[in-house]
Design a protein around this motif. Structure first.
Motif, PDB file in Angstrom:
ATOM      1  N   ASP A  55       1.968 -11.703   8.211  1.00  0.00           N
ATOM      2  CA  ASP A  55       2.830 -10.667   7.638  1.00  0.00           C
ATOM      3  C   ASP A  55       4.103 -11.295   7.068  1.00  0.00           C
ATOM      4  O   ASP A  55       4.528 -10.972   5.946  1.00  0.00           O
ATOM      5  N   GLU A  59       5.203 -11.615   3.034  1.00  0.00           N
ATOM      6  CA  GLU A  59       6.457 -11.099   2.479  1.00  0.00           C
ATOM      7  C   GLU A  59       7.122 -12.139   1.566  1.00  0.00           C
ATOM      8  O   GLU A  59       7.653 -11.812   0.503  1.00  0.00           O
ATOM      9  N   HIS A  62       5.247 -12.375  -1.700  1.00  0.00           N
ATOM     10  CA  HIS A  62       5.597 -11.243  -2.538  1.00  0.00           C
ATOM     11  C   HIS A  62       6.997 -11.418  -3.133  1.00  0.00           C
ATOM     12  O   HIS A  62       7.231 -11.125  -4.306  1.00  0.00           O
ATOM     13  N   ALA A  63       7.930 -11.906  -2.305  1.00  0.00           N
ATOM     14  CA  ALA A  63       9.316 -12.075  -2.754  1.00  0.00           C
ATOM     15  C   ALA A  63       9.389 -13.109  -3.878  1.00  0.00           C
ATOM     16  O   ALA A  63      10.125 -12.932  -4.852  1.00  0.00           O
ATOM     17  N   ARG A  65       6.844 -14.185  -5.905  1.00  0.00           N
ATOM     18  CA  ARG A  65       6.068 -13.809  -7.098  1.00  0.00           C
ATOM     19  C   ARG A  65       5.688 -14.998  -7.984  1.00  0.00           C
ATOM     20  O   ARG A  65       5.818 -14.942  -9.211  1.00  0.00           O
ATOM     21  N   PHE A 265      11.981 -17.564   0.858  1.00  0.00           N
ATOM     22  CA  PHE A 265      12.551 -16.464   0.087  1.00  0.00           C
ATOM     23  C   PHE A 265      13.316 -17.043  -1.105  1.00  0.00           C
ATOM     24  O   PHE A 265      13.888 -18.131  -1.010  1.00  0.00           O
ATOM     25  N   PRO A 266      13.328 -16.327  -2.228  1.00  0.00           N
ATOM     26  CA  PRO A 266      14.097 -16.813  -3.373  1.00  0.00           C
ATOM     27  C   PRO A 266      15.565 -16.961  -2.962  1.00  0.00           C
ATOM     28  O   PRO A 266      16.036 -16.279  -2.047  1.00  0.00           O
ATOM     29  N   ALA A 268      19.634 -16.639  -2.792  1.00  0.00           N
ATOM     30  CA  ALA A 268      20.530 -15.488  -2.976  1.00  0.00           C
ATOM     31  C   ALA A 268      21.000 -15.445  -4.426  1.00  0.00           C
ATOM     32  O   ALA A 268      21.080 -16.461  -5.094  1.00  0.00           O
TER      33      ALA A 268
ATOM     34  N   ARG B  86       4.540   1.348   5.394  1.00  0.00           N
ATOM     35  CA  ARG B  86       4.366   0.347   6.437  1.00  0.00           C
ATOM     36  C   ARG B  86       4.241   0.996   7.829  1.00  0.00           C
ATOM     37  O   ARG B  86       3.371   0.637   8.610  1.00  0.00           O
ATOM     38  N   ASP B 196      22.783  -9.312   2.995  1.00  0.00           N
ATOM     39  CA  ASP B 196      21.746 -10.204   3.532  1.00  0.00           C
ATOM     40  C   ASP B 196      21.076 -10.954   2.363  1.00  0.00           C
ATOM     41  O   ASP B 196      20.238 -10.400   1.654  1.00  0.00           O
ATOM     42  N   PRO B 197      21.478 -12.212   2.173  1.00  0.00           N
ATOM     43  CA  PRO B 197      20.984 -12.971   1.005  1.00  0.00           C
ATOM     44  C   PRO B 197      19.453 -13.050   0.936  1.00  0.00           C
ATOM     45  O   PRO B 197      18.895 -13.144  -0.162  1.00  0.00           O
ATOM     46  N   THR B 198      18.752 -12.975   2.078  1.00  0.00           N
ATOM     47  CA  THR B 198      17.287 -13.058   2.022  1.00  0.00           C
ATOM     48  C   THR B 198      16.687 -11.784   1.434  1.00  0.00           C
ATOM     49  O   THR B 198      15.494 -11.724   1.148  1.00  0.00           O
ATOM     50  N   HIS B 200      18.068 -10.368  -1.341  1.00  0.00           N
ATOM     51  CA  HIS B 200      18.512 -10.260  -2.737  1.00  0.00           C
ATOM     52  C   HIS B 200      17.371 -10.120  -3.737  1.00  0.00           C
ATOM     53  O   HIS B 200      17.531  -9.503  -4.782  1.00  0.00           O
ATOM     54  N   TRP B 201      16.215 -10.731  -3.410  1.00  0.00           N
ATOM     55  CA  TRP B 201      15.083 -10.644  -4.332  1.00  0.00           C
ATOM     56  C   TRP B 201      14.651  -9.193  -4.542  1.00  0.00           C
ATOM     57  O   TRP B 201      14.001  -8.884  -5.534  1.00  0.00           O
ATOM     58  N   LYS B 202      15.051  -8.322  -3.628  1.00  0.00           N
ATOM     59  CA  LYS B 202      14.611  -6.927  -3.751  1.00  0.00           C
ATOM     60  C   LYS B 202      15.328  -6.163  -4.845  1.00  0.00           C
ATOM     61  O   LYS B 202      14.888  -5.085  -5.220  1.00  0.00           O
TER      62      LYS B 202
END
Lengths: 278, 278
Positions: A55, A59, A62-63, A65, A265-266, A268, B86, B196-198, B200-202
């Motif tokens: 999981d 994530e 997905h982040a 891409r 994760f990408p 910041a 989810r 939360d920098p992790t 930011h991709w959102k």
């Protein structure tokens, strides 16, 4: 496949263009449990850990891409493809999972080449996709039923290798599992379904015809595995008489593939630094 | 929406062809928890029960392959569409779930009518499909941004009513939820993502532009809910400041819809009676 203590031991040797690639399923005991942690209870605990780790990996996938992951599940009837999806991906966010079942081709699908319907379902950047059956049905079923010649089938093996190479070149990690059960195990599972009337919707008397062709299907699988296991899209044979073992092994395999991608994760976004929402 | 103690109380009144259908979100407190069982812990227990019940219902839906179920999730940014999927569907077999995210239309999608891409994703017989955003974006976003006139939008409302009526006539149970959060709650959630920098991709700084149009979006939602809540495809407004409450309420709503279908496994097959597998 001499020692059976690591995932590599269950990997089908890579196809060799010059040599005569052969593979025998007889060398793999479908009752083996090399990835069992000792007991069913501890296996279930391990599976929960794997699920949570998958999981988290999904994530990041997905982040980011960028990468794509494709799991191909193949096996005889009752070998546990559906059960694997249910058990291994229980903890994975349903948003992050795309499951594609391939059934007997429709008239429109048959009017195209056999990879046409498969290509359109390939994972996009950031996607984890599971093929529940796949393009491999099209080198197994028609060949066993005698509607596809050996020559034509062997050409299809070549098409598959090149198709998968292209997906891999475009950032797709391909994991292919053959769920390996014994003929006796299949008998028990089919009988259990017949004895439970609420399960009758799952199959038809004609499903028993495929069982009569068991040996031919096993030989067809051996040919297909030998011809299409490659560095960029390896096949693993998963001892699957034990459902718990099957789940743990496929989970481990997938998790190690994810880990090798070293997903993060990408970074910041500078543009968001210090922003106060009004 | 006088008394707020049953699901019906949160249902948007049905569109009336002759009258002037109006609806105000001001009448629904986004912090309300009418479906809470008392504490977060007991809510989580209830959610696990709902999840298991939905899983059993979904299996019957799939076995029968007659009915279709469509859940439409809409709401402002951070209202919890992803989180709902989810949490509520954690226990549901991933094989039985199809989640369709609708993003900004592509050039090819824009070259068709606004229902074209939606129709192709409608649930098939036996499917439970979730629209994560939907055709409602196309009566909300362009209208608020000023690229869709009121007349054109009102015609789209009519197209939506007739489209959903046709889906319902063909055996689709349609459940539409507007996840209702307050402007303050959104500020906190956006700020938490920025801090939360992790995460930011959102999102992107431009996401904050939609927040500046909060009041216009709320009004646009009110128009859309009033114009498209029908007996065959009702809207429910879900108080969603509390995530746990939001999950329980949507779970209850979906479960009651499933229960009203009275799904059973198909009858046993006579042809399988007494068959012994060889």
């Amino acid at each position: 496949m001499a020692k059976k203590n690591g995932l590599d031991e269950y990997r089908v040797p890579f196809f060799d263009e010059d040599g005569k690639s052969k593979f025998s399923l007889a060398g793999v005991d479908p009752s083996a449990k090399p990835f069992s942690t000792g007991s069913k209870d501890s296996d279930r605990e391990r599976l929960a850990e794997i699920g949570a780790a998958l999981d988290a990996q999904q994530e990041r996938l997905h982040a980011q891409r960028v990468q794509r992951v494709l799991l191909v599940l193949q096996g005889m009837d009752t070998s546990g493809k559906d059960g694997t999806i249910r058990a291994v991906f229980h903890e994975v966010d349903p948003l992050g999972l795309r499951i594609v079942p391939f059934k007997a081709p429709t008239l429109n699908e048959l009017a195209h080449d056999f990879l046409w319907r498969v290509h359109s379902q390939a994972p996009a950047a950031g996607e984890l996709t599971i093929f529940n059956r796949s393009h491999y049905e099209d080198v197994l079923v028609p060949y066993v039923l005698g509607t596809l010649s050996k020559d034509e089938r062997d050409r299809r093996f070549g098409h598959i290798r090149e198709f998968e190479r292209m997906l891999a070149d475009h950032g797709t990690t391909i994991i292919k599992c053959m769920l390996h059960i014994s003929k006796d195990e299949q008998r028990e599972r089919l009988q259990a379904r017949i004895d439970d009337p609420t399960k009758h919707w799952k199959f038809d008397v004609s499903d028993l015809d495929a069982r009569k062709l068991w040996d031919k299907y096993q030989a067809a699988y051996e040919d297909a595995l030998a011809a299409t296991s490659t560095e960029y899209a390896p096949w693993h044979v998963v001892p699957a008489n034990s459902k718990t073992h099957r789940n743990v092994m496929i989970g481990e395999l997938l998790l190690r593939s994810f880990e090798s991608l070293k997903l993060e994760f990408p970074p910041a976004k500078e543009s968001l630094k210090g922003v106060i929402v009004e």
